[in-house]
Design a protein around this motif. Structure first.
Motif, PDB file in Angstrom:
ATOM      1  N   LEU A   1       0.860  -1.077   0.218  1.00 23.65           N
ATOM      2  CA  LEU A   1      -0.511  -0.140   0.027  1.00 23.65           C
ATOM      3  C   LEU A   1       0.627   1.476  -0.335  1.00 23.65           C
ATOM      4  O   LEU A   1       1.587   1.520   0.736  1.00 23.65           O
ATOM      5  CB  LEU A   1      -0.851  -0.243   1.421  1.00 23.65           C
ATOM      6  N   GLU A   2       0.871   1.937  -1.045  1.00 26.66           N
ATOM      7  CA  GLU A   2       1.735   3.005  -1.985  1.00 26.66           C
ATOM      8  C   GLU A   2       1.528   4.028  -0.322  1.00 26.66           C
ATOM      9  O   GLU A   2       0.084   4.906  -1.085  1.00 26.66           O
ATOM     10  CB  GLU A   2       1.476   3.177  -2.730  1.00 26.66           C
ATOM     11  N   GLY A   3       1.535   4.764   0.686  1.00 25.74           N
ATOM     12  CA  GLY A   3       1.228   5.594   1.253  1.00 25.74           C
ATOM     13  C   GLY A   3       0.393   5.373   2.173  1.00 25.74           C
ATOM     14  O   GLY A   3      -0.556   3.987   3.122  1.00 25.74           O
ATOM     15  N   PRO A   4      -0.083   6.096   3.184  1.00 24.45           N
ATOM     16  CA  PRO A   4      -0.321   6.256   4.075  1.00 24.45           C
ATOM     17  C   PRO A   4      -2.322   5.442   4.455  1.00 24.45           C
ATOM     18  O   PRO A   4      -2.089   6.259   3.141  1.00 24.45           O
ATOM     19  CB  PRO A   4      -0.091   6.734   5.804  1.00 24.45           C
ATOM     20  N   ALA A   5      -2.686   5.480   5.799  1.00 21.65           N
ATOM     21  CA  ALA A   5      -4.818   5.126   5.842  1.00 21.65           C
ATOM     22  C   ALA A   5      -4.680   5.866   7.002  1.00 21.65           C
ATOM     23  O   ALA A   5      -5.119   5.118   7.813  1.00 21.65           O
ATOM     24  CB  ALA A   5      -4.815   4.097   5.286  1.00 21.65           C
ATOM     25  N   ALA A   6      -4.163   7.403   6.920  1.00 28.41           N
ATOM     26  CA  ALA A   6      -4.431   8.157   8.127  1.00 28.41           C
ATOM     27  C   ALA A   6      -5.436   9.354   8.050  1.00 28.41           C
ATOM     28  O   ALA A   6      -5.587   9.799   7.353  1.00 28.41           O
ATOM     29  CB  ALA A   6      -2.987   9.046   8.304  1.00 28.41           C
ATOM     30  N   LEU A   7      -6.305   8.485   9.207  1.00 29.56           N
ATOM     31  CA  LEU A   7      -8.164   9.191   9.164  1.00 29.56           C
ATOM     32  C   LEU A   7      -7.636  10.592   9.550  1.00 29.56           C
ATOM     33  O   LEU A   7      -6.938  11.400  10.991  1.00 29.56           O
ATOM     34  CB  LEU A   7      -8.670   8.682  10.359  1.00 29.56           C
ATOM     35  N   GLY A   8      -8.184  11.731   9.192  1.00 31.71           N
ATOM     36  CA  GLY A   8      -8.006  13.373   9.185  1.00 31.71           C
ATOM     37  C   GLY A   8      -6.388  13.721   9.318  1.00 31.71           C
ATOM     38  O   GLY A   8      -6.762  15.128  10.006  1.00 31.71           O
ATOM     39  N   ASP A  48       4.170  10.315   4.332  1.00 30.72           N
ATOM     40  CA  ASP A  48       3.326  12.112   3.332  1.00 30.72           C
ATOM     41  C   ASP A  48       2.584  12.261   4.519  1.00 30.72           C
ATOM     42  O   ASP A  48       2.205  13.682   4.612  1.00 30.72           O
ATOM     43  CB  ASP A  48       2.753  10.687   2.536  1.00 30.72           C
ATOM     44  N   ARG A  49       2.063  11.741   5.451  1.00 32.99           N
ATOM     45  CA  ARG A  49       1.368  12.636   6.658  1.00 32.99           C
ATOM     46  C   ARG A  49       2.485  12.296   7.842  1.00 32.99           C
ATOM     47  O   ARG A  49       1.605  12.304   8.832  1.00 32.99           O
ATOM     48  CB  ARG A  49       0.091  11.415   6.752  1.00 32.99           C
ATOM     49  N   THR A  50       3.152  12.262   8.082  1.00 40.39           N
ATOM     50  CA  THR A  50       4.300  12.491   9.006  1.00 40.39           C
ATOM     51  C   THR A  50       4.601  11.055   9.677  1.00 40.39           C
ATOM     52  O   THR A  50       3.974  10.320   9.531  1.00 40.39           O
ATOM     53  CB  THR A  50       4.109  13.854  10.427  1.00 40.39           C
ATOM     54  N   SER A  51       5.329  11.181  11.201  1.00 37.07           N
ATOM     55  CA  SER A  51       5.131  10.237  11.963  1.00 37.07           C
ATOM     56  C   SER A  51       4.638  10.009  12.247  1.00 37.07           C
ATOM     57  O   SER A  51       3.530   8.428  12.757  1.00 37.07           O
ATOM     58  CB  SER A  51       6.061  10.338  12.698  1.00 37.07           C
ATOM     59  N   LEU A  52       2.499  10.384  12.614  1.00 45.39           N
ATOM     60  CA  LEU A  52       1.759  10.588  13.075  1.00 45.39           C
ATOM     61  C   LEU A  52       0.950   9.714  12.696  1.00 45.39           C
ATOM     62  O   LEU A  52       0.603   9.213  12.605  1.00 45.39           O
ATOM     63  CB  LEU A  52       0.863  11.943  13.946  1.00 45.39           C
ATOM     64  N   GLY A  53       1.231  10.189  11.219  1.00 49.04           N
ATOM     65  CA  GLY A  53      -0.115   9.091   9.607  1.00 49.04           C
ATOM     66  C   GLY A  53       0.871   7.453   9.535  1.00 49.04           C
ATOM     67  O   GLY A  53      -0.246   6.948   9.825  1.00 49.04           O
ATOM     68  N   ILE A  54       1.504   6.863  10.307  1.00 55.42           N
ATOM     69  CA  ILE A  54       2.187   6.152  10.723  1.00 55.42           C
ATOM     70  C   ILE A  54       0.860   5.217  11.598  1.00 55.42           C
ATOM     71  O   ILE A  54       0.928   4.017  11.016  1.00 55.42           O
ATOM     72  CB  ILE A  54       3.659   5.814  10.298  1.00 55.42           C
TER      73      ILE A  54
END
Length: 392
Positions: free
Chosen positions: A86-93, A147-153
């Motif tokens: 999965l190329e990239g995060p799936a980070a809510l909000g 792409d959504r920083t550490s929080l995105g992970i």
């Protein structure tokens, strides 16, 4: 001058002996699926990149990401276990600056959820949609995972846990001792999956959350796992190589062999957005191992057949008694994006797609949609009833 070129070629083949041998050819493995053995089949696909064109279409239609690849679901069901990147995060909000906007809904706004301008984030529903389609494990170690920083992970890992999705290659910022691997038992065979990436697009991994393919840590992880008595096989999914190049570079070749000599049974690559060949490599301790340097794009909105076409790759593993698992065979089913959909391609299908796939993976390994996977992967059949496809 002629002798100079001959000498240079000989030196190159000495450095990389798989060039000119099995690379991109039809591959055969000596292990058989005999009676009283465990047999497992694993499928792999390449990069899942939900570019803007595809994402917006999903929001306007079903709000179900699987509408893109639904025609491929039967191919996942053929295998006992299925893996993707999965190329990239799936980070809510979370936006690209790491700011939390809360649950803004299932939208495409180019702020929180985006699939363009080299910045990606998907609504976490994609994890549930992949799971229900038949994907059992995702590697998240790739150049877009920050792409959504550490929080995105962190948010992606939380969503994956809620979806019941196995993930590898990254870990939570608050758990720096967590493993980058996941051990899964498939048909009685204990398989350790690992993920790594060469790059995070210059975004610093300050909290040591992403496994880097070029650091000694990756080889050490493989050695540790392969030496465990409760692990029958180690498979590493690598994110590496040069974009749009259809041949692996010297670093890919060297690292692939390093990982396999360290104890892995297979190296599955992605990132170049185009296919690169598969190969069989015999390790220093005499094991037959498998490499796919790049599976290209499984889902993406890029143009031209080289970036639209890919494959579902299948790997067969067999194990008897206390021995480690061995490869019984490999196969592939070509796929291609047509408009907003990913479709399978049979051996009598689109000639441009087939020519492209056969250049990298040979001709005899093609598995048509209606063909039996075990018959393709096994020289001898195990006992009746041991194949058992997964049910969805």
């Amino acid at each position: 001058m002629k002798n100079f070129f001959k000498t240079s070629l000989a030196l190159l083949l000495g450095m990389f002996p798989s060039w000119g041998l099995a690379l991109g050819d039809d591959l055969k493995f000596s292990a058989a699926c005999g009676p009283s053995q465990h047999f497992a089949s694993i499928s792999f696909v390449g990069d899942i990149l939900i570019h803007k064109m595809l994402y917006v279409n999903v929001t306007q239609e079903s709000q179900d990401f699987s509408q893109i690849w639904r025609a491929i679901n039967p191919l996942f069901s053929k295998a006992h276990f299925s893996v993707a990147n999965l190329e990239g995060p799936a980070a809510l909000g979370i936006d690209s600056q790491g700011r939390d906007w809360g649950d803004v809904g299932f939208i495409y706004d180019d702020r929180v959820y985006s699939g363009t301008n080299f910045s990606f984030n998907y609504h976490p529903r994609i994890l549930t949609d992949l799971k229900k389609s038949g994907i059992d494990l995702l590697t998240l170690a790739n150049n877009h995972i920050l792409d959504r920083t550490s929080l995105g992970i962190d948010r992606t890992l939380t969503a994956a846990q809620s979806a019941g999705m196995n993930v590898v290659g990254v870990r939570h910022s608050q758990d720096r001792n967590a493993s980058f691997a996941r051990i899964v038992t498939v048909q009685g065979i204990s398989i350790a999956f690992v993920g790594c990436t060469e790059s995070t697009n210059g975004r610093p991994d300050r909290k040591d959350q992403v496994l880097n393919c070029n650091q000694a840590q990756t080889e050490n992880v493989i050695k540790e796992l392969s030496n465990r008595s409760d692990v029958d096989a180690v498979i590493i999914y690598t994110h590496w190589g040069d974009e749009y190049k259809q041949s692996p570079n010297s670093r890919q070749i060297a690292n692939a062999r390093k990982f396999l000599d360290a104890g892995a049974v297979a190296v599955i690559g992605s990132h170049p957005h185009v296919l690169q060949p598969w190969d069989k490599y015999v390790t220093k301790d005499g094991r037959e191992t498998f490499i796919v340097y790049s599976l290209g794009n499984f889902v993406a909105a890029q143009k031209d057949v080289e970036r639209k076409a890919s494959a579902v790759i299948y790997l067969g593993l067999a194990k008897k008694d206390q021995s480690k698992a061995s490869i019984t065979g490999v196969a592939y089913t070509p796929t291609v994006r047509s408009g907003y959909k990913i479709l399978p391609v049979n051996s009598n299908g689109d000639r441009s797609v087939l020519n492209y796939l056969q250049k990298h993976f040979g001709k005899t390994g093609i598995l048509n949609v209606d063909e039996s996977l075990p018959l393709k992967l096994c020289r001898k059949l195990p006992e009746q009833g041991s194949f058992g496809y997964k049910s969805r």
